[in-house]
Scaffold this motif. Structure first.
Motif, PDB file in Angstrom:
ATOM      1  N   PHE A  25       0.852  -1.182   0.000  1.00  0.00           N
ATOM      2  CA  PHE A  25       0.000   0.000   0.000  1.00  0.00           C
ATOM      3  C   PHE A  25       0.889   1.233   0.000  1.00  0.00           C
ATOM      4  CE2 PHE A  25      -2.192  -3.462   2.074  1.00  0.00           C
ATOM      5  CZ  PHE A  25      -3.428  -3.464   1.456  1.00  0.00           C
ATOM      6  N   PHE A  26       0.509   2.217  -0.800  1.00  0.00           N
ATOM      7  CA  PHE A  26       1.326   3.418  -0.950  1.00  0.00           C
ATOM      8  C   PHE A  26       0.400   4.598  -1.224  1.00  0.00           C
ATOM      9  CE2 PHE A  26       1.176   0.820  -4.787  1.00  0.00           C
ATOM     10  CZ  PHE A  26       0.549   1.657  -5.684  1.00  0.00           C
ATOM     11  N   PRO A  27       0.893   5.834  -1.096  1.00  0.00           N
ATOM     12  CA  PRO A  27       0.024   6.999  -1.351  1.00  0.00           C
ATOM     13  C   PRO A  27      -0.536   6.964  -2.768  1.00  0.00           C
ATOM     14  CG  PRO A  27       2.059   7.678  -0.276  1.00  0.00           C
ATOM     15  CD  PRO A  27       2.244   6.241  -0.647  1.00  0.00           C
ATOM     16  N   GLY A  28      -1.843   6.897  -2.877  1.00  0.00           N
ATOM     17  CA  GLY A  28      -2.478   6.891  -4.188  1.00  0.00           C
ATOM     18  C   GLY A  28      -2.878   5.524  -4.697  1.00  0.00           C
ATOM     19  N   GLY A  29      -2.610   4.456  -3.929  1.00  0.00           N
ATOM     20  CA  GLY A  29      -3.013   3.151  -4.434  1.00  0.00           C
ATOM     21  C   GLY A  29      -2.420   1.995  -3.671  1.00  0.00           C
ATOM     22  N   ILE A  36      -0.282 -14.925  -5.775  1.00  0.00           N
ATOM     23  CA  ILE A  36       0.738 -15.773  -5.161  1.00  0.00           C
ATOM     24  C   ILE A  36       0.991 -15.211  -3.771  1.00  0.00           C
ATOM     25  CG2 ILE A  36       3.098 -16.637  -5.296  1.00  0.00           C
ATOM     26  CD1 ILE A  36       2.913 -16.300  -8.333  1.00  0.00           C
ATOM     27  N   LEU A  37       0.597 -15.979  -2.767  1.00  0.00           N
ATOM     28  CA  LEU A  37       0.640 -15.530  -1.380  1.00  0.00           C
ATOM     29  C   LEU A  37       1.767 -16.224  -0.637  1.00  0.00           C
ATOM     30  CD1 LEU A  37      -3.193 -15.792  -0.625  1.00  0.00           C
ATOM     31  CD2 LEU A  37      -1.936 -13.811  -1.519  1.00  0.00           C
ATOM     32  N   GLU A  38       2.455 -15.471   0.199  1.00  0.00           N
ATOM     33  CA  GLU A  38       3.499 -16.049   1.025  1.00  0.00           C
ATOM     34  C   GLU A  38       2.887 -16.558   2.330  1.00  0.00           C
ATOM     35  OE1 GLU A  38       7.878 -14.888   2.910  1.00  0.00           O
ATOM     36  OE2 GLU A  38       6.457 -13.318   2.351  1.00  0.00           O
ATOM     37  N   GLU A  39       3.267 -17.750   2.711  1.00  0.00           N
ATOM     38  CA  GLU A  39       2.817 -18.310   3.974  1.00  0.00           C
ATOM     39  C   GLU A  39       3.098 -17.329   5.110  1.00  0.00           C
ATOM     40  OE1 GLU A  39       3.554 -22.418   6.571  1.00  0.00           O
ATOM     41  OE2 GLU A  39       5.098 -21.656   5.201  1.00  0.00           O
ATOM     42  N   GLY A  40       2.086 -17.033   5.906  1.00  0.00           N
ATOM     43  CA  GLY A  40       2.253 -16.131   7.037  1.00  0.00           C
ATOM     44  C   GLY A  40       1.683 -14.750   6.813  1.00  0.00           C
ATOM     45  N   VAL A  41       1.369 -14.376   5.575  1.00  0.00           N
ATOM     46  CA  VAL A  41       0.790 -13.060   5.331  1.00  0.00           C
ATOM     47  C   VAL A  41      -0.597 -13.001   5.981  1.00  0.00           C
ATOM     48  CG1 VAL A  41      -0.274 -13.664   3.114  1.00  0.00           C
ATOM     49  CG2 VAL A  41       0.310 -11.296   3.587  1.00  0.00           C
ATOM     50  N   GLU A  42      -0.935 -11.856   6.555  1.00  0.00           N
ATOM     51  CA  GLU A  42      -2.205 -11.724   7.257  1.00  0.00           C
ATOM     52  C   GLU A  42      -3.389 -11.796   6.283  1.00  0.00           C
ATOM     53  OE1 GLU A  42       0.282  -9.642   7.410  1.00  0.00           O
ATOM     54  OE2 GLU A  42       0.931  -9.373   9.496  1.00  0.00           O
ATOM     55  N   THR A  43      -4.405 -12.551   6.675  1.00  0.00           N
ATOM     56  CA  THR A  43      -5.593 -12.669   5.841  1.00  0.00           C
ATOM     57  C   THR A  43      -6.256 -11.313   5.624  1.00  0.00           C
ATOM     58  OG1 THR A  43      -5.945 -14.884   6.740  1.00  0.00           O
ATOM     59  CG2 THR A  43      -7.781 -13.887   5.562  1.00  0.00           C
ATOM     60  N   ASP A  44      -6.223 -10.445   6.647  1.00  0.00           N
ATOM     61  CA  ASP A  44      -6.807  -9.111   6.512  1.00  0.00           C
ATOM     62  C   ASP A  44      -6.106  -8.307   5.420  1.00  0.00           C
ATOM     63  OD1 ASP A  44      -8.622  -9.652   8.487  1.00  0.00           O
ATOM     64  OD2 ASP A  44      -7.609  -8.483  10.047  1.00  0.00           O
ATOM     65  N   VAL A  45      -4.792  -8.489   5.297  1.00  0.00           N
ATOM     66  CA  VAL A  45      -4.045  -7.778   4.254  1.00  0.00           C
ATOM     67  C   VAL A  45      -4.470  -8.276   2.880  1.00  0.00           C
ATOM     68  CG1 VAL A  45      -1.751  -7.393   3.271  1.00  0.00           C
ATOM     69  CG2 VAL A  45      -2.094  -7.267   5.749  1.00  0.00           C
ATOM     70  N   VAL A  46      -4.604  -9.596   2.748  1.00  0.00           N
ATOM     71  CA  VAL A  46      -5.062 -10.158   1.470  1.00  0.00           C
ATOM     72  C   VAL A  46      -6.448  -9.619   1.122  1.00  0.00           C
ATOM     73  CG1 VAL A  46      -5.596 -12.281   0.213  1.00  0.00           C
ATOM     74  CG2 VAL A  46      -3.686 -12.232   1.835  1.00  0.00           C
ATOM     75  N   ALA A  47      -7.326  -9.532   2.121  1.00  0.00           N
ATOM     76  CA  ALA A  47      -8.677  -9.024   1.883  1.00  0.00           C
ATOM     77  C   ALA A  47      -8.646  -7.566   1.443  1.00  0.00           C
ATOM     78  CB  ALA A  47      -9.527  -9.180   3.147  1.00  0.00           C
ATOM     79  N   ARG A  48      -7.799  -6.750   2.074  1.00  0.00           N
ATOM     80  CA  ARG A  48      -7.689  -5.337   1.685  1.00  0.00           C
ATOM     81  C   ARG A  48      -7.222  -5.203   0.239  1.00  0.00           C
ATOM     82  NH1 ARG A  48      -3.793  -2.223   5.400  1.00  0.00           N
ATOM     83  NH2 ARG A  48      -4.381  -0.529   3.956  1.00  0.00           N
ATOM     84  N   VAL A  49      -6.242  -6.015  -0.147  1.00  0.00           N
ATOM     85  CA  VAL A  49      -5.744  -5.962  -1.524  1.00  0.00           C
ATOM     86  C   VAL A  49      -6.839  -6.398  -2.498  1.00  0.00           C
ATOM     87  CG1 VAL A  49      -4.105  -6.973  -3.154  1.00  0.00           C
ATOM     88  CG2 VAL A  49      -3.328  -6.249  -0.890  1.00  0.00           C
ATOM     89  N   ALA A  50      -7.540  -7.485  -2.167  1.00  0.00           N
ATOM     90  CA  ALA A  50      -8.612  -7.967  -3.039  1.00  0.00           C
ATOM     91  C   ALA A  50      -9.710  -6.926  -3.197  1.00  0.00           C
ATOM     92  CB  ALA A  50      -9.180  -9.277  -2.494  1.00  0.00           C
ATOM     93  N   GLN A  51     -10.067  -6.259  -2.103  1.00  0.00           N
ATOM     94  CA  GLN A  51     -11.098  -5.224  -2.179  1.00  0.00           C
ATOM     95  C   GLN A  51     -10.646  -4.052  -3.047  1.00  0.00           C
ATOM     96  OE1 GLN A  51     -11.725  -4.434   1.969  1.00  0.00           O
ATOM     97  NE2 GLN A  51     -12.778  -6.385   2.328  1.00  0.00           N
ATOM     98  N   ALA A  52      -9.365  -3.662  -2.904  1.00  0.00           N
ATOM     99  CA  ALA A  52      -8.838  -2.577  -3.740  1.00  0.00           C
ATOM    100  C   ALA A  52      -8.842  -2.980  -5.204  1.00  0.00           C
ATOM    101  CB  ALA A  52      -7.425  -2.211  -3.282  1.00  0.00           C
TER     102      ALA A  52
END
Length: 366
Positions: free
Chosen positions: A93-97, A126-142
């Motif tokens: 996540f970065f400013p603007g996207g 492609i997900l790395e083992e250990g990445v937070e599910t909430d982070v994956v959800a935020r990316v998918a929603q974006a």
């Protein structure tokens, strides 16, 4: 790299230690590297060599002869643009996207550069083992929100998980298709001397925005990525003049790489007016501090167009009437002299060659 010219050592200096030149290293990757280096993914000369000498001979086929942002394929009577891209940006996540926005807009824009309006996307995570599910959800929603904004449907996908330490949180691949309208023929081989070069707005924003959050740097003013879908802007340009010659979105390698690719493929020279290139003050200041050239910094919501001179005014007006082209500017022209080379005329009246970058100034910005 240090000067390795051999010279005779005076007798008085003979006792001084002799430098061990075998231990010297060059900060830029050499072009005969036996292993892949970061520069091979930077969109510059190393990337082009990898495609030319490794991938194209292995794959074969006439479609690979044109290294455009999207391939044109024909199915039945339809002309389709088809493109694929992978996104490995850090931070996510970065400013603007976010990496989700990039995954949509990057592929949508590659299709737009052939004149097509993207219709359908595939998406592989492609997900790395250990990445937070909430982070994956935020990316998918974006990603979903960006697809809706661009008017494109995500219709198929895939998910893989790699062991911890074998990824960087989330990587995404998207592929897309879209219809190319009748009468549209956008390719660098159509560029001719006299064509006007137009850029759709200020350059360098995406690369500097990524760097600022990655490195925790402050430049006195917030810099936001220009990540955006360009399909609507391209449609407005084509409505003003169907006979555009070529479009490119200057992502990896920046504006310099795109101009060099077009010059080489068309066999024309390109002259730009350095002062006419729209560079935001904050981007210019940041690049000056870091020793970077804004011409080589990546963009994710800009395009450069080569337009017949007779249509340039109409196209420029159409671009400025669109929100993503409001700051469009004429920056130069195609010329007969110095074919295959890009030259900038400086504000002091001199000229400088704008080379194809070897690799990428800022790795992993998309």
């Amino acid at each position: 790299m240090p000067d390795t010219t051999v010279s005779t050592v005076p007798a008085a200096d003979a006792a001084q230690p002799v430098p061990d030149m075998l231990s010297w290293t060059c900060p830029a990757p050499l072009r005969d590297q036996p292993r892949i280096v970061m520069g091979h993914g930077g969109g510059g000369a190393l990337s082009a060599e990898l495609i030319e000498h490794v991938f194209a001979p292995a794959y074969g086929g006439p479609a690979l002869a044109h290294t455009a942002d999207a391939a044109e394929i024909r199915i039945g009577g339809a002309r389709l643009a088809f493109s694929t891209d992978s996104f490995v940006v850090r931070p996510l996540f970065f400013p603007g996207g976010s990496i989700g926005d990039l995954a949509v807009n990057g592929t949508v824009n590659d299709l737009a550069m052939s004149g097509a309006r993207a219709s359908h996307l595939s998406c592989g995570f492609i997900l790395e083992e250990g990445v937070e599910t909430d982070v994956v959800a935020r990316v998918a929603q974006a990603l979903g929100a960006a697809a809706r904004a661009a008017g494109v449907q995500v219709v198929t996908g895939d998910t893989k998980v790699v062991e911890a330490g074998h990824g960087d949180g989330i990587y995404i691949n998207t592929s897309g298709v879209g219809l190319i309208p009748d009468g549209v023929d956008l390719r660098p081989q159509r560029v001719v001397p006299g064509d006007v070069v137009i850029v759709s707005g200020p350059i360098g924003l995406h690369g500097v925005a990524i760097m600022s959050v990655r490195e925790g740097l402050e430049f006195g003013v917030g810099i936001t990525s220009d990540c955006a879908p360009l399909g609507g802007l391209v449609e407005a340009m084509l409505a003003a003049a169907r006979d555009l010659h070529v479009l490119r979105d200057p992502t990896r390698g920046g504006l310099a790489a795109s101009l060099n690719e077009i010059a080489a493929a068309s066999g024309t020279g390109v002259v730009i007016q350095e002062r006419a290139v729209p560079i935001p003050e904050a981007v210019g200041n940041a690049c000056a501090v870091l020793g970077l050239d804004p011409m080589y910094v990546a963009n994710e919501g800009k395009l450069v167009a080569f337009v017949p001179r007779d249509h340039a005014d109409a196209v420029l007006a159409a671009m400025r009437a669109h929100p993503l082209g409001a700051e469009a500017a004429v920056i130069g022209e195609a010329v007969e002299t110095h074919p295959g080379m890009v030259v900038a005329r400086t504000g002091l009246g001199g000229t400088r060659v704008v080379d194809m970058p070897l690799g990428e100034q800022l790795p992993r910005i998309c």
